[in-house]
Design an enzyme around this catalytic site. Sequence first.
Site, mmCIF file in Angstrom:
data_model
loop_
_atom_site.group_PDB
_atom_site.id
_atom_site.type_symbol
_atom_site.label_atom_id
_atom_site.label_comp_id
_atom_site.label_asym_id
_atom_site.label_seq_id
_atom_site.Cartn_x
_atom_site.Cartn_y
_atom_site.Cartn_z
ATOM 1 N N GLN A 184 11.239 -7.222 -6.975
ATOM 2 C CA GLN A 184 11.486 -5.965 -6.627
ATOM 3 C C GLN A 184 12.753 -5.362 -7.597
ATOM 4 O OE1 GLN A 184 10.209 -2.958 -5.408
ATOM 5 N NE2 GLN A 184 11.844 -2.074 -6.165
ATOM 6 N N GLY A 313 7.702 1.098 1.101
ATOM 7 C CA GLY A 313 6.524 1.480 1.489
ATOM 8 C C GLY A 313 5.528 1.007 0.312
ATOM 9 N N GLY A 314 6.069 1.530 -1.004
ATOM 10 C CA GLY A 314 5.597 1.109 -2.127
ATOM 11 C C GLY A 314 6.451 0.993 -3.234
ATOM 12 N N GLU A 316 5.863 1.320 -7.723
ATOM 13 C CA GLU A 316 4.878 1.852 -8.664
ATOM 14 C C GLU A 316 4.912 0.827 -9.665
ATOM 15 O OE1 GLU A 316 7.722 3.206 -7.915
ATOM 16 O OE2 GLU A 316 8.998 4.180 -9.368
ATOM 17 N N HIS A 340 1.091 8.587 -3.896
ATOM 18 C CA HIS A 340 2.601 8.651 -4.427
ATOM 19 C C HIS A 340 2.951 7.591 -5.600
ATOM 20 C CE1 HIS A 340 6.920 9.179 -3.998
ATOM 21 N NE2 HIS A 340 6.919 7.946 -4.373
ATOM 22 N N GLU A 341 2.394 6.280 -5.499
ATOM 23 C CA GLU A 341 2.599 5.239 -6.433
ATOM 24 C C GLU A 341 1.751 5.476 -7.653
ATOM 25 O OE1 GLU A 341 5.157 3.824 -5.445
ATOM 26 O OE2 GLU A 341 5.215 4.233 -3.416
ATOM 27 N N HIS A 344 3.185 8.204 -9.833
ATOM 28 C CA HIS A 344 4.040 7.605 -10.704
ATOM 29 C C HIS A 344 3.368 7.189 -12.004
ATOM 30 C CE1 HIS A 344 8.069 7.610 -8.562
ATOM 31 N NE2 HIS A 344 7.537 7.238 -7.683
ATOM 32 N N GLU A 363 10.984 10.628 -8.821
ATOM 33 C CA GLU A 363 10.687 10.789 -7.369
ATOM 34 C C GLU A 363 10.353 12.279 -7.038
ATOM 35 O OE1 GLU A 363 9.908 8.230 -6.246
ATOM 36 O OE2 GLU A 363 10.813 6.772 -7.015
ATOM 37 N N ASP A 418 21.150 2.190 -5.725
ATOM 38 C CA ASP A 418 20.064 2.281 -4.587
ATOM 39 C C ASP A 418 20.504 3.273 -3.549
ATOM 40 O OD1 ASP A 418 18.594 0.149 -5.511
ATOM 41 O OD2 ASP A 418 19.628 -1.681 -4.483
ATOM 42 N N TYR A 426 13.647 13.173 -3.590
ATOM 43 C CA TYR A 426 12.175 13.290 -3.216
ATOM 44 C C TYR A 426 11.482 14.667 -2.644
ATOM 45 C CZ TYR A 426 11.863 8.218 -3.294
ATOM 46 O OH TYR A 426 11.730 6.823 -3.495
ATOM 47 N N ARG A 603 10.183 -3.166 6.270
ATOM 48 C CA ARG A 603 10.392 -1.908 5.447
ATOM 49 C C ARG A 603 11.423 -1.005 6.090
ATOM 50 N NH1 ARG A 603 5.342 2.565 5.430
ATOM 51 N NH2 ARG A 603 6.548 4.196 4.375
ATOM 52 N N LYS A 605 12.641 2.148 5.564
ATOM 53 C CA LYS A 605 12.343 3.406 5.992
ATOM 54 C C LYS A 605 11.937 3.277 7.561
ATOM 55 C CE LYS A 605 9.261 6.957 6.149
ATOM 56 N NZ LYS A 605 7.976 7.139 5.762
HETATM 57 N N1 BES Z 1 10.085 4.008 -6.215
HETATM 58 C C1 BES Z 1 10.009 3.893 -5.154
HETATM 59 C C2 BES Z 1 10.518 2.736 -4.486
HETATM 60 C C3 BES Z 1 11.924 2.454 -4.414
HETATM 61 C C4 BES Z 1 12.536 3.207 -3.621
HETATM 62 C C5 BES Z 1 12.490 1.425 -5.401
HETATM 63 C C6 BES Z 1 14.078 2.937 -3.445
HETATM 64 C C7 BES Z 1 13.839 1.294 -5.156
HETATM 65 C C8 BES Z 1 14.660 1.932 -4.412
HETATM 66 C C9 BES Z 1 8.531 4.368 -4.739
HETATM 67 O O1 BES Z 1 7.796 5.131 -5.340
HETATM 68 C C10 BES Z 1 8.689 5.145 -3.316
HETATM 69 O O2 BES Z 1 9.245 6.209 -3.752
HETATM 70 N N2 BES Z 1 8.373 4.579 -2.421
HETATM 71 C C11 BES Z 1 8.237 5.137 -0.849
HETATM 72 C C12 BES Z 1 6.896 5.720 -0.664
HETATM 73 C C13 BES Z 1 6.873 7.168 -0.354
HETATM 74 C C14 BES Z 1 7.998 7.998 -0.562
HETATM 75 C C15 BES Z 1 5.593 7.751 -0.064
HETATM 76 C C16 BES Z 1 8.612 4.313 0.322
HETATM 77 O O3 BES Z 1 9.066 3.212 -0.240
HETATM 78 O O4 BES Z 1 9.047 4.639 1.286
HETATM 79 ZN ZN ZN Z 2 8.406 7.175 -5.559
#
Ligand code: BES
Ligand code: ZN
Length: 658
Positions: A184, A313-314, A316, A340-341, A344, A363, A418, A426, A603, A605
């Site tokens: 990652q 969650g994902g 890209e 979402h992904e 990107h 984002e 981070d 977002y 995860r 979140k």
């Molecule tokens: N690019 C992000 C993932 C990410 C987040 C990488 C923080 C590094 C640090 C990815 O596209 C993303 O936004 N994922 C979200 C999904 C969502 C908003 C639908 C997630 O992981 O929750």
């Molecule tokens: Zn994203």
Amino acid sequence: MKLKKRNLLQPSIGRTLVVCCLFLGIVVLAGCGSLPMRQSAAEVRPGVDYHSFSNPGAVRVEHVDLDLKADFQQKILTGTATLTVKRQQPDAKKLVLDTRDLSIESVEDVTAGGTAGAKPLKWRWGHSDTVLGRALEISLPKKTADAQAEKIRIRYHTTPQATGLQWLEKAQTASQSMPFLFSQNEAIHGRSWIPLQDTPQVRQTYHATIMVPTGMRVVMSAKTVTEKPQQGFFEFDMPQPIPSYLIALAAGDLKTGTLGPRSRVFAEKPYLKAAVNEFSDMEAMIQAGEKLYGPYRWDEYNLLILPPSFPFGGMENPRVSFITPTVLAGDKSLVSLIAHELAHSWSGNLVTNASWRDLWLNEGFTTYFESRITEAVYGADLANMQAVLQWQALEKELQELPPEAQVLARDLRGRDPDEAFTDVPYAKGRFFLERLEQAYGRSVFDTFLRKWFNSHAFQSATTEDFVEFVRNNLLGTQPPHRTGISMGEVKRWIYRPGMPHTFIKPASRSLYKVQQWRDAFVNHNLPAEKLPAKPWTTQEWLYFLNNLPATIGQERMAQLDKVWNLTQTHNSEIAHSWLLLAIKNHYQPAYDRLQDYLRHIGRRKLIVPLYKAMLEDPELRNQALAIYQQAKPGYHHLTRTSVENLIKSTAETTNSQK
Ligand code: BES
Ligand code: ZN
């Protein structure tokens, strides 16, 4: 973005200077009376990446060739990275790369090709920093007149604590048959497993050969050229140039299924069937994206389902998004995450934020685009519900974030990038684009965005590039009194905290109805069985639960649970909202599930808010600490850091309450 002259100050020295300048700036400005919009002696320089030691302005990496072996016993990657570099300044004497916790064995000039032609090069460690890692400075050979591109080979191995890799034991996977490895990189973790110019301003193509134990399958964010699982050998090629945060690797007992004409899913066997069903609208989504903003440029779009410890969650990664298994709800209700992904592939992967300060260009655009794809494939009702849920989350977060974290273009100097991933880039980013869409109308705005993606394809862009683009392609086309939007407002959205007063809160007819049932349940004691919730979608449930008072009481929790079986829900998002209520109400019948949830899922979140609520509660704090100790070995480094930061910050508040 045109390459701006880089700040050649090393970031840590830069920071010392910044502090001094800031002090001077305050003194000077204090004498001037009013503060200009964003002026100070230490003003951020757009286009400078403060999170990389590298020197692409002098020497630039154009291609990376990886030859790596994954050692699952020692939890390390060993091998070589051969960088093809081009001098941007003819007199450049060194190549500076980013690393973190890498063990370097040798550095050679292999421009001439063949082992006989390899010449050892001098290298040394440069500056180091807890957030940024350590600079690797390589002395370049004298440039010969005819040399175009030069090749530098670095022999190295990673260490088990590499922040960009997670090594899982067999027992931590779904099939329990083989260990698992995944990377990652975003934001700056690529440097922990490849010595790179780890900045989103440098794009490179890459090629890779990867050795793994026999029987495993390897997946990378590239085209698969050779796959020989019986020999544990895989070869990849990525012909499109990408920033380092999009280089990705995973290996495990992976099977594949078909999702569409240009899409496959890679998953461990227990997830495969569910994933094929859940994501069967893949091609419709890609086509919806293409219809909006132009052709999909990455040939194939695949998904990789990771073990539940995946911290996001994902992610890209081009050609293959990395996806949490917690979206496998069985009813496609969480597939917006795939939208979402996928989005990107335009916003982020094609047009890339120039620095982490510009993250909202990745984002915020993607969240807007995600909503448009969701609307096209699943209808406006779902898209509206999600907009409302997103606004509620943002509104809550804005109450907690300091003003400097509420702006779209956030100054991240001296911080871990981070930290930038709050709801601000977002959701606020998305609502800003919606404001522009409302002012100019969809068709004008769609043309505008298509032009943005096409004119910046395979480049990075700064916030200020976008402001200029808005000035030239939107604001300049119609007088402000006709659209109601001015440059002043655009800048307020980007550089000021909070939401501008022109923001119109999103609304949803379906959620309005749920709101009324919620009111009846809370204020008029409506029995749980009278709720017309049988056909409620995930989003309606989330709205209902998220808007219940935190102190609804154990009796009402029990009533809801009895009728709607919420403790046992298989939907990870509904479970999250329910468990949060369970914590706040000390609803003990849900505690076993809570423990199971926290041990099983990594995860961020989904679990960090649960830990936060428990840690802040003196009665549950010790239980949270005990669960964390048990769950920790299965968590990703990023999840551990988040939970450990919470443990620290809540220790102060719970102590001061005593
Ligand atoms: N690019 C992000 C993932 C990410 C987040 C990488 C923080 C590094 C640090 C990815 O596209 C993303 O936004 N994922 C979200 C999904 C969502 C908003 C639908 C997630 O992981 O929750
Ligand atoms: Zn994203």
